[in-house]
Design a protein around this motif. Structure first.
Motif, PDB file in Angstrom:
ATOM      1  N   UNK A  31      21.811 -11.988 -31.873  1.00  0.00           N
ATOM      2  CA  UNK A  31      20.886 -10.859 -31.883  1.00  0.00           C
ATOM      3  C   UNK A  31      19.691 -11.226 -30.999  1.00  0.00           C
ATOM      4  N   UNK A  32      19.686 -10.691 -29.777  1.00  0.00           N
ATOM      5  CA  UNK A  32      18.651 -11.081 -28.808  1.00  0.00           C
ATOM      6  C   UNK A  32      17.253 -10.653 -29.234  1.00  0.00           C
ATOM      7  N   UNK A  33      17.139  -9.506 -29.897  1.00  0.00           N
ATOM      8  CA  UNK A  33      15.810  -9.031 -30.327  1.00  0.00           C
ATOM      9  C   UNK A  33      15.240 -10.006 -31.361  1.00  0.00           C
ATOM     10  N   UNK A  34      16.089 -10.468 -32.260  1.00  0.00           N
ATOM     11  CA  UNK A  34      15.628 -11.410 -33.286  1.00  0.00           C
ATOM     12  C   UNK A  34      15.259 -12.752 -32.648  1.00  0.00           C
ATOM     13  N   UNK A  35      16.079 -13.173 -31.679  1.00  0.00           N
ATOM     14  CA  UNK A  35      15.785 -14.426 -30.969  1.00  0.00           C
ATOM     15  C   UNK A  35      14.430 -14.312 -30.265  1.00  0.00           C
ATOM     16  N   UNK A  62      19.220 -22.579 -28.475  1.00  0.00           N
ATOM     17  CA  UNK A  62      19.942 -21.304 -28.397  1.00  0.00           C
ATOM     18  C   UNK A  62      19.449 -20.451 -27.228  1.00  0.00           C
ATOM     19  N   UNK A  63      18.150 -20.501 -26.983  1.00  0.00           N
ATOM     20  CA  UNK A  63      17.583 -19.752 -25.863  1.00  0.00           C
ATOM     21  C   UNK A  63      18.229 -20.194 -24.540  1.00  0.00           C
ATOM     22  N   UNK A 112      11.227 -16.689 -30.955  1.00  0.00           N
ATOM     23  CA  UNK A 112      10.702 -17.505 -29.859  1.00  0.00           C
ATOM     24  C   UNK A 112       9.209 -17.225 -29.667  1.00  0.00           C
ATOM     25  N   UNK A 113       8.820 -15.964 -29.765  1.00  0.00           N
ATOM     26  CA  UNK A 113       7.400 -15.602 -29.591  1.00  0.00           C
ATOM     27  C   UNK A 113       6.556 -16.240 -30.690  1.00  0.00           C
ATOM     28  N   UNK A 114       7.066 -16.218 -31.920  1.00  0.00           N
ATOM     29  CA  UNK A 114       6.320 -16.808 -33.039  1.00  0.00           C
ATOM     30  C   UNK A 114       6.208 -18.323 -32.859  1.00  0.00           C
ATOM     31  N   UNK A 115       7.295 -18.943 -32.397  1.00  0.00           N
ATOM     32  CA  UNK A 115       7.282 -20.400 -32.181  1.00  0.00           C
ATOM     33  C   UNK A 115       6.274 -20.751 -31.095  1.00  0.00           C
ATOM     34  N   UNK A 155      13.796 -25.921 -36.875  1.00  0.00           N
ATOM     35  CA  UNK A 155      14.084 -24.544 -36.460  1.00  0.00           C
ATOM     36  C   UNK A 155      13.769 -24.348 -34.971  1.00  0.00           C
ATOM     37  N   UNK A 156      12.675 -24.975 -34.512  1.00  0.00           N
ATOM     38  CA  UNK A 156      12.345 -24.893 -33.080  1.00  0.00           C
ATOM     39  C   UNK A 156      13.462 -25.495 -32.233  1.00  0.00           C
ATOM     40  N   UNK A 157      14.031 -26.564 -32.759  1.00  0.00           N
ATOM     41  CA  UNK A 157      15.113 -27.242 -32.027  1.00  0.00           C
ATOM     42  C   UNK A 157      16.289 -26.282 -31.849  1.00  0.00           C
ATOM     43  N   UNK A 158      16.612 -25.585 -32.929  1.00  0.00           N
ATOM     44  CA  UNK A 158      17.695 -24.597 -32.878  1.00  0.00           C
ATOM     45  C   UNK A 158      17.337 -23.492 -31.879  1.00  0.00           C
ATOM     46  N   UNK A 159      16.135 -22.962 -32.006  1.00  0.00           N
ATOM     47  CA  UNK A 159      15.702 -21.836 -31.162  1.00  0.00           C
ATOM     48  C   UNK A 159      15.713 -22.188 -29.681  1.00  0.00           C
ATOM     49  N   UNK A 160      15.108 -23.338 -29.359  1.00  0.00           N
ATOM     50  CA  UNK A 160      15.002 -23.745 -27.960  1.00  0.00           C
ATOM     51  C   UNK A 160      16.388 -23.926 -27.359  1.00  0.00           C
TER      52      UNK A 160
END
Ligand SMILES: [Zn+2]
Length: 498
Positions: free
Chosen positions: A443-447, A104-105, A451-454, A97-102
């Protein structure tokens, strides 16, 4: 087939240096034709106003790292070698999931800053997985961005790759870094093969490649195995070559000649091959790359941030090397702003000597950031221009923004004035991804929350790796600059050590 017509904009032709009024008819994901303002459109075509907009081809980031985005701003005075030593701390313990998040960011930042395609060298510890790469590909697909995703791989750790470094460490640290050993080629190459074979993303949008990270971090058999996979699956090959002086010196020590000469003897150079950085290439290296139709991804921001040096883009062009421009990863650059990268490419060339006629022009920088990058990504003739037959990857800049007041010259201002703040809308493959300065695909707010949780979780999970880095820093930070102080001359015919 759906039709869209962009009406009322000025269309930039980078090669010609002109911006002329034209309406752009888009059919599906492709530009069908450029017509005079007010030209007829097929019935039912969606009209998009581009009044007071300069339309430029989406910028192509020829070198970045999706995994770097969660690590932005974590370091300051780091050489490339200190950055590599910090890797377990700043990129360790990443989940899929971190891989996806990073990823996507980074994609969100790039599209907001006018970039529509990138070459991503994506890292997974200890070896790439089909699932991890699929997550990176999905991150780009969800934003609506085009990308080449290459697993960044090696079969030697940083400590095994740098001459004398292991011996310079005190025994307890030697023991700690043996945990950082990488799996052998017999394990990693089949993992890459499985990912390439199972690639399920549309290759016109997100395609795979292979990235043996740094030549001397890989055994010859490993590099050759990567090159064979690239050939077999008809994908690109990308490696950090002659990036830092430590690398250049190590190449000559390990191989008896430069990294590029060595890659040539292994038969891996070709039009599908991209050198990242190339700060320390000598003239023979450039000739080899140019003759083989290879590309260099020039990353001036990263090269300055890590103190790697100033690459000579003019020498590359003179040797017919295809020139692309990249930001490099957010863990070492730190933003993902291709306007800044273009501007720095121009400036870095201009500080290299008084011969102003050898400086990189804004036109050359803008061509490198569009058509040059397109070729490096394997999308030549498909992206990088606003012309019939090309994909509709179009950035709309607000000509009422101070960056463009007054409007004197489209290419000079694109490279030297624009910083991303005038980006109003971005279309990729005929689909609006940024509209009215907002990303509309995610959805930038969700992203932001994810990201903050990660970040919080990773700071705890990597605390021990951070302490390890702090213990390693004095040794790596004195041993590697020692190597970099080796006299090294770039000669017309081969670099040599004294
Ligand atoms: Zn890189």
């Amino acid at each position: 087939m759906s039709h869209t017509i962009l009406r009322g904009g000025l269309v930039l032709d980078v090669g010609a240096g002109t911006a002329e009024p034209a309406d752009i008819l888009i059919e599906g994901d492709m530009i069908r034709e450029l017509g005079p303002p007010g030209c007829p459109a097929p019935e039912g075509a969606a009209e998009v106003s581009a009044a007071r907009r300069l339309l430029h081809p989406g910028l192509v980031n020829a070198h970045t790292h999706g995994h770097g985005n969660l690590a932005k701003g974590m370091g300051d005075c780091w050489t490339l070698e200190l950055l590599l030593a910090a890797a377990p701390w700043i990129t360790g313990n990443r989940s899929t999931e971190d891989k996806y998040l990073s990823t996507q960011l980074g994609a969100v930042e790039m599209v907001l800053k006018g970039c529509t395609a990138c070459y991503d060298l994506s890292f997974e510890w200890p070896l790439p997985t089909a699932e991890g790469l699929a997550q990176a590909a999905q991150a780009y697909a969800d934003v609506g961005m085009r990308a080449v995703v290459a697993p960044m791989v090696a079969d030697r750790s940083f400590y095994e790759a740098i001459p004398g470094l292991l011996d310079a460490l005190p025994p307890p640290l030697q023991e700690r870094v043996t945990e950082l050993r990488l799996p052998p080629a017999e394990v990693t190459l089949p993992a890459i093969r499985a990912a390439l074979r199972g690639w399920s993303s549309d290759r016109e949008r997100v395609r795979p490649a292979v990235a043996p990270t740094i030549p001397h971090h890989c055994s010859d058999a490993f590099i050759s195995g990567c090159a064979e996979l690239a050939r077999e699956f008809d994908v690109g090959l990308h490696s950090h070559v002659a990036e830092s002086k430590v690398q250049a010196v190590t190449g000559v020590r390990v191989y008896g000649h430069t990294q590029t000469a060595h890659l040539d003897t292994l038969g891996v150079l070709g039009p599908h091959f991209t050198v990242a950085h190339g700060v320390w290439l000598d003239e023979d290296d450039l000739a080899r790359l140019g003759d083989k139709g290879a590309s260099v991804a020039h990353n001036p921001g990263s090269n300055m941030r890590l103190g790697s040096g100033l690459a000579d883009a003019r020498a590359m062009l003179e040797r017919r090397v295809n020139l692309g421009i990249g930001t490099d990863g957010a863990n070492c650059a730190d933003n993902q702003n291709m306007y800044e990268a273009m501007r720095l490419a121009s400036f870095v060339s201009k500080v290299q000597g008084p011969d102003w006629w050898r400086w990189l022009s804004t036109r050359e920088a803008a061509l490198a950031a569009t058509e040059g990058g397109a070729r490096a990504l394997g999308f030549a003739g498909k992206i990088g221009r606003i012309a019939p037959g090309y994909k509709a990857d179009i950035v709309m800049l607000d000509l009422d923004h101070p960056n463009w007041l007054p409007f004197n010259d489209p290419v000079n201002q694109l490279v030297h004035c624009e910083d991303g703040t005038a980006v109003a809308s971005v279309m990729i493959g005929g689909r609006l991804v940024v509209d009215n300065r907002r990303v509309i695909t995610v959805d930038l707010a969700r992203l932001r929350d994810r990201v903050a949780a990660a970040r919080e979780r990773l700071a705890i999970a990597n605390a021990e790796s951070r302490r390890l880095y702090e213990a390693l820093e004095p040794v790596v930070g004195s041993h590697c600059p020692g190597l970099a102080r080796t006299p090294y001359h770039i000669h017309r015919h081969g670099a040599r050590l004294e």
